[in-house]
Write a protein that holds these residues in place. Structure first.
Motif, mmCIF file in Angstrom:
data_model
loop_
_atom_site.group_PDB
_atom_site.id
_atom_site.type_symbol
_atom_site.label_atom_id
_atom_site.label_comp_id
_atom_site.label_asym_id
_atom_site.label_seq_id
_atom_site.Cartn_x
_atom_site.Cartn_y
_atom_site.Cartn_z
ATOM 1 N N ARG A 1 -5.902 -6.761 -8.850
ATOM 2 C CA ARG A 1 -6.605 -5.953 -7.645
ATOM 3 C C ARG A 1 -5.562 -6.201 -6.624
ATOM 4 O O ARG A 1 -5.164 -5.677 -5.423
ATOM 5 N N ALA A 2 -4.912 -7.272 -6.333
ATOM 6 C CA ALA A 2 -4.429 -7.287 -5.715
ATOM 7 C C ALA A 2 -3.272 -6.415 -5.222
ATOM 8 O O ALA A 2 -2.217 -5.893 -4.631
ATOM 9 N N LEU A 3 -2.359 -6.568 -6.707
ATOM 10 C CA LEU A 3 -0.762 -5.882 -6.995
ATOM 11 C C LEU A 3 -1.323 -4.258 -6.625
ATOM 12 O O LEU A 3 -0.530 -3.324 -5.741
ATOM 13 N N ASP A 4 -2.819 -3.369 -6.956
ATOM 14 C CA ASP A 4 -3.053 -2.360 -6.391
ATOM 15 C C ASP A 4 -3.015 -2.272 -4.970
ATOM 16 O O ASP A 4 -2.821 -1.391 -4.214
ATOM 17 N N TYR A 5 -4.081 -3.001 -3.959
ATOM 18 C CA TYR A 5 -4.150 -2.790 -2.151
ATOM 19 C C TYR A 5 -2.286 -3.497 -1.695
ATOM 20 O O TYR A 5 -1.893 -3.097 -0.987
ATOM 21 N N ALA A 6 -1.545 -3.940 -2.634
ATOM 22 C CA ALA A 6 -0.572 -3.663 -2.549
ATOM 23 C C ALA A 6 0.732 -2.875 -2.325
ATOM 24 O O ALA A 6 1.446 -2.996 -1.173
ATOM 25 N N ARG A 7 -0.091 -2.226 -3.432
ATOM 26 C CA ARG A 7 0.707 -0.922 -3.243
ATOM 27 C C ARG A 7 0.388 -0.190 -2.058
ATOM 28 O O ARG A 7 1.218 0.924 -1.851
ATOM 29 N N GLN A 8 -0.610 0.055 -1.739
ATOM 30 C CA GLN A 8 -1.343 0.591 -1.127
ATOM 31 C C GLN A 8 -0.160 0.907 0.298
ATOM 32 O O GLN A 8 0.150 1.551 0.940
ATOM 33 N N SER A 9 -0.587 -0.922 0.696
ATOM 34 C CA SER A 9 0.163 -1.587 1.044
ATOM 35 C C SER A 9 1.511 -1.324 1.827
ATOM 36 O O SER A 9 2.028 -0.852 2.929
ATOM 37 N N ASP A 10 2.532 -0.638 0.824
ATOM 38 C CA ASP A 10 3.738 -0.261 1.118
ATOM 39 C C ASP A 10 4.061 1.265 0.707
ATOM 40 O O ASP A 10 5.040 1.243 0.331
ATOM 41 N N GLY A 11 3.041 1.967 1.002
ATOM 42 C CA GLY A 11 2.935 3.491 1.082
ATOM 43 C C GLY A 11 3.118 3.547 -0.109
ATOM 44 O O GLY A 11 3.792 4.739 -0.253
ATOM 45 N N GLY A 12 2.799 3.550 -2.143
ATOM 46 C CA GLY A 12 2.734 3.733 -2.877
ATOM 47 C C GLY A 12 4.008 2.799 -3.665
ATOM 48 O O GLY A 12 4.245 3.528 -4.928
ATOM 49 N N ALA A 13 4.792 2.438 -3.119
ATOM 50 C CA ALA A 13 6.478 1.840 -3.595
ATOM 51 C C ALA A 13 5.824 0.646 -3.764
ATOM 52 O O ALA A 13 5.027 -0.254 -3.543
ATOM 53 N N GLU A 14 7.312 0.156 -4.096
ATOM 54 C CA GLU A 14 7.296 -1.896 -4.534
ATOM 55 C C GLU A 14 8.112 -2.021 -3.380
ATOM 56 O O GLU A 14 9.445 -1.670 -2.759
ATOM 57 N N GLY A 15 6.947 -2.573 -2.744
ATOM 58 C CA GLY A 15 8.131 -3.595 -1.254
ATOM 59 C C GLY A 15 7.578 -5.073 -1.211
ATOM 60 O O GLY A 15 7.461 -5.540 -1.809
ATOM 61 N N ILE A 16 7.997 -5.360 0.384
ATOM 62 C CA ILE A 16 7.188 -6.475 0.348
ATOM 63 C C ILE A 16 6.187 -6.882 -0.109
ATOM 64 O O ILE A 16 6.168 -8.284 -0.683
ATOM 65 N N ARG A 17 5.084 -6.422 0.299
ATOM 66 C CA ARG A 17 3.507 -7.209 -0.289
ATOM 67 C C ARG A 17 3.816 -7.193 -1.912
ATOM 68 O O ARG A 17 3.525 -8.002 -2.509
ATOM 69 N N VAL A 18 3.698 -6.118 -2.441
ATOM 70 C CA VAL A 18 3.943 -6.080 -3.960
ATOM 71 C C VAL A 18 5.099 -7.042 -4.238
ATOM 72 O O VAL A 18 4.678 -8.204 -5.343
ATOM 73 N N GLY A 19 6.109 -7.521 -3.721
ATOM 74 C CA GLY A 19 6.880 -8.647 -4.065
ATOM 75 C C GLY A 19 6.014 -9.913 -4.517
ATOM 76 O O GLY A 19 6.729 -10.993 -5.079
ATOM 77 N N GLN A 20 6.239 -10.308 -2.750
ATOM 78 C CA GLN A 20 5.112 -11.292 -2.356
ATOM 79 C C GLN A 20 3.612 -11.704 -3.383
ATOM 80 O O GLN A 20 3.728 -13.167 -4.021
ATOM 81 N N SER A 21 2.795 -10.387 -3.986
ATOM 82 C CA SER A 21 2.191 -10.225 -5.031
ATOM 83 C C SER A 21 2.726 -10.797 -6.130
ATOM 84 O O SER A 21 1.846 -11.690 -7.143
ATOM 85 N N LEU A 22 3.986 -10.502 -6.433
ATOM 86 C CA LEU A 22 4.416 -10.983 -8.147
ATOM 87 C C LEU A 22 4.838 -12.800 -8.038
ATOM 88 O O LEU A 22 5.072 -12.311 -9.084
ATOM 89 N N TYR A 23 5.092 -13.060 -6.867
ATOM 90 C CA TYR A 23 5.548 -13.898 -7.016
ATOM 91 C C TYR A 23 4.675 -14.725 -7.039
ATOM 92 O O TYR A 23 4.273 -16.085 -8.165
ATOM 93 N N ALA A 24 3.387 -14.470 -7.488
ATOM 94 C CA ALA A 24 1.820 -15.519 -7.527
ATOM 95 C C ALA A 24 1.927 -15.353 -9.256
ATOM 96 O O ALA A 24 1.035 -15.757 -9.761
ATOM 97 N N LEU A 25 2.120 -13.864 -9.293
ATOM 98 C CA LEU A 25 1.569 -13.248 -10.133
ATOM 99 C C LEU A 25 2.550 -14.603 -12.071
ATOM 100 O O LEU A 25 2.064 -14.511 -12.809
ATOM 101 N N ALA A 26 3.587 -14.102 -11.057
ATOM 102 C CA ALA A 26 4.594 -15.883 -11.688
ATOM 103 C C ALA A 26 3.871 -16.748 -12.275
ATOM 104 O O ALA A 26 4.014 -17.767 -13.443
ATOM 105 N N GLU A 27 3.291 -17.177 -11.092
ATOM 106 C CA GLU A 27 2.540 -18.233 -11.438
ATOM 107 C C GLU A 27 1.643 -18.863 -12.131
ATOM 108 O O GLU A 27 1.574 -19.776 -12.637
ATOM 109 N N VAL A 28 0.714 -17.637 -12.278
ATOM 110 C CA VAL A 28 -0.263 -17.361 -13.030
ATOM 111 C C VAL A 28 -0.047 -17.173 -14.338
ATOM 112 O O VAL A 28 -0.639 -17.711 -15.125
#
Length: 708
Positions: A345-372
């Motif tokens: 869910r976080a990644l879906d919202y992160a992509r919306q925040s980044d304008g549908g692309a992969e930007g800073i918000r997606v990058g930050q969600s991805l490193y949280a995903l890495a820990e999980v």
């Protein structure tokens, strides 16, 4: 014993883990504001001065007026606070004061914090401020503002004498109503400025003397002033508590931040807006997470997400941040599978925040995903996402930005789980070098990275080097009075673990005991099971079996799919096996050893150092049972695994080699035993304390070999 866990200090979504503040007194010439408040000259690596401190205070003034963090444009200029908020009217003079305090050229700022406070006081008293242009109409306006009644009376007399009309009387009344309304609209800014005057004045030479005041002390004073100076003004209290909470986070004081942000959220519930309350709750949950209190953070973050979901239009940035931080809490509370769904869910919202692309918000969600994913044992996927996160953030931010460094920190965690300690060490050294260009060596951030660097070093067997780094951290935290913080518990635990490896059981028991007792006062501390096991293990290795049993025998409670807890369960089984062996209960010892092997086989590959530790314990049980041939084979396997995983000169490897040499000597294979002793001997003096059992055993065996 197995593991000797040296905890990493946490890295969290959006920020590095900033534990207890370690700055006791700022030294002249050293930057004492955190990175978010760094001046242009600090970011350029130039010398700092009083003007640097004035800049930081100006940014603080901006944040509490505009109710958002400051962000300069490429030319280092800040926007006017009055243009960044619609909540209340900010007088233009305050825009000018902020502009002067934060001027890009240091020589054009206020000469001191006291001068800044003086200009704020002049504003409150209706006098001309030094930041404003010195023009006639400005001074006349200020005179009128200070003498409103007299001026109004004279004006009324003149008007009555000349025109005496209802129209002008009506205009006068309308002007007075407008003035009253303006006064009401600016009440928030006036109260805030009055509060800041008292705060900044405490940093002036008249109050602080010639000794610079530490930022934590300054903010602590400000926190105490809020309740008294803003009594009866809950909205203003909430805003300032929120700002103070964020500053505490920048200063590396997450416990204080959580308390302040929680207070802001409580006030917003009764007197504010749901959206603002959700923001404060999200920040409070983040602070609790980095304070190693995920059990307390999770319900707070759930409350924040619930508030955000009630909004007519969901803010994708806020949702992505809150959900990412919630996922980390869930994973650290032993529910990584649940966290995985939250992060989707976080990644879906992160992509919306980044304008549908992969930007800073997606990058930050991805490193949280890495820990999980790491906590689910999916190390290859975790590494892939950590690397992708770094690529995205490097493309969108500067190389040394906090976002990039945080992502690299997550990658080093994955490397640790993969057993790639040297690669993790190299990255941690780079991170530390970059940040120490602008941060003092005793900053909370430096303590975090120094701790994690020590862990990478000790996992490669360089105990003395790692111990030195951890002693620095403990000394810094003690000097700052941070003995009851999660950072201190972790630092003491880590230092005690290395002292234990060196055979200094008296010191390790003392530190482990202090850690357990202090941590026990914090019910939500996630490492309590580990602290108990560590104290029990040190007592056992010191020969105090009865004292050790209550700590070692206690079950490890918690989620069945938690990586941390499953590692702890494996360690407990090995400790119980060793306790049984030392107590002469060999069948039970072997049963626990086999259970430990099965536990670690589900978590690690066959060549992982933890598997080597299990092999060593099994070999000792076989030896004591009289199965010398099988014991030798198992000890050789243990030495091979440990040498490959943590180094041939590591303490655990040397101890296993010494036990193999003892076994070979007992079987009459003197030359092979002597060959091992030749490798072990020169290293004992630098890796073990004089009273360590390993040194005594080496001496006894060497005398037997010399006599044979």
């Amino acid at each position: 014993a197995v593991g000797h866990p040296v905890f990493r200090l946490r890295i969290d979504t959006m920020h590095f883990f900033r534990l207890g503040n370690t700055v006791a007194d700022a030294e002249p010439g050293l930057p004492w504001f955190p990175p978010a408040y760094a001046s242009p000259e600090q970011r350029r690596g130039e010398a700092v001065s009083t003007a640097t401190d004035v800049y930081g205070l100006g940014l603080l003034l901006f944040e509490v007026l505009a109710e958002r963090p400051p962000s300069a444009d490429p030319s280092e200029r800040l926007p006017k606070p009055s243009r960044t908020t619609t909540q209340h009217r900010i007088p233009g003079e305050l825009d000018l004061i902020v502009a002067k305090a934060t001027h890009a050229e240091p020589e054009r700022r206020y000469v001191s914090a006291a001068a800044l406070a003086d200009d704020l006081q002049r504003h409150l008293r209706g006098r001309p401020v030094h930041a404003a242009p010195d023009r006639l109409h400005y001074r006349v306006a200020k005179f009128v503002g200070r003498h409103r009644l007299a001026t109004a009376a004279i004006a009324a007399a003149i008007v009555m004498a000349i025109l005496f009309t209802w129209r002008l009387a009506n205009e006068r009344d309308r002007a007075l109503r407008a003035e009253t309304e303006a006064r009401q609209q600016s009440a928030t800014a006036e109260r805030v400025v009055d509060y800041l005057v008292s705060l900044f004045h405490s940093a002036s030479p008249e109050e602080a003397g010639t000794k610079p005041i530490a930022p934590r002390e300054l903010v602590d004073r400000g926190r105490k002033e809020i309740d008294s100076r803003l009594a009866g003004s809950p909205v203003q209290q909430a805003r300032l508590l929120g700002a103070i909470g964020k500053i505490y986070l920048e200063l590396g004081a997450p416990e204080a931040a959580a308390e302040s942000l929680g207070g802001a959220a409580d006030l917003e519930r009764e007197h504010g807006t749901p959206a603002r309350r959700a923001a404060y709750l999200a920040d409070q949950g983040y602070a609790l997470n980095i304070a190693e209190q995920p059990a307390s953070a999770e319900p707070v973050l759930r409350d924040s997400v619930a508030e955000l979901e009630k909004q007519p239009q969901k803010d994708p940035k806020a949702m992505a941040d809150a959900l990412s931080t919630l996922a980390l809490s869930e994973a650290r509370n032993g529910n990584p599978q649940t966290a995985l769904g939250t992060l989707e869910r976080a990644l879906d919202y992160a992509r919306q925040s980044d304008g549908g692309a992969e930007g800073i918000r997606v990058g930050q969600s991805l490193y949280a995903l890495a820990e999980v994913q790491m906590r689910l044992g999916k190390l290859d996927e975790a590494e892939k996402n950590a690397r992708h996160s770094i690529e995205l953030l490097r493309a969108k931010t500067a190389e040394g930005s906090p976002e990039v460094i945080a992502a690299i920190g997550f990658l080093t965690e994955v490397y640790e789980q993969q057993g790639r300690y040297a690669e993790g060490e190299a990255l941690l050294r780079q991170m530390l070098a970059v940040r120490l260009k602008t941060l003092a060596p005793d900053s909370a951030w430096a303590i975090t990275v120094r701790n994690n660097l020590a862990q990478a070093i000790q996992l490669q067997g360089r105990i003395v080097e790692a111990t030195s780094l951890l002693r620095e951290n403990v000394d810094y935290l003690r000097a700052a009075g941070q003995r009851d913080t999660a950072s201190y518990f972790i630092s003491c635990n880590n230092l005690a673990s290395l002292l234990e490896q060196a055979g200094d059981y008296a010191s390790s028991i003392e530190l482990f005991d202090e850690t357990l007792k202090r941590a026990a006062q914090h019910e939500s501390d996630p490492h309590m099971a580990t602290y108990r096991q560590n104290l029990g293990r040190s007592l056992m290795l010191a020969g105090k079996l009865d004292a050790a049993w209550p700590y070692l025998s206690r079950d490890i409670e918690g989620g069945a799919d938690s990586l941390d807890l499953n590692i702890e369960r494996g360690r407990r089984l090995v400790h119980l096996a060793e306790w049984m062996r030392r107590s002469g209960r060999l069948d039970e010892a072997m049963r626990y050893t086999e259970q430990a092997g099965a536990q670690f086989a589900a978590l690690y590959p066959a060549d992982h150092p933890r598997q080597g530790a299990v092999a060593r314990t099994r070999a000792l049980v076989l030896r004591d049972q009289g199965h010398a041939v099988d014991a030798e084979a198992e000890l050789r396997r243990a030495v091979q695994i440990l040498a490959a995983g943590i180094g041939k000169d590591a303490n655990a490897t040397l101890e296993a080699e010494l036990q193999l040499a003892q076994l070979l000597a007992a079987r009459g294979r003197i030359d092979e035993a002597q060959s091992l002793m030749a490798h072990i001997g020169p290293l004992l003096g630098v890796r073990f304390v004089e009273t360590a059992p390993a040194r005594r055993q080496f001496g006894d065996l060497q005398r037997k070999l010399d006599a044979s």
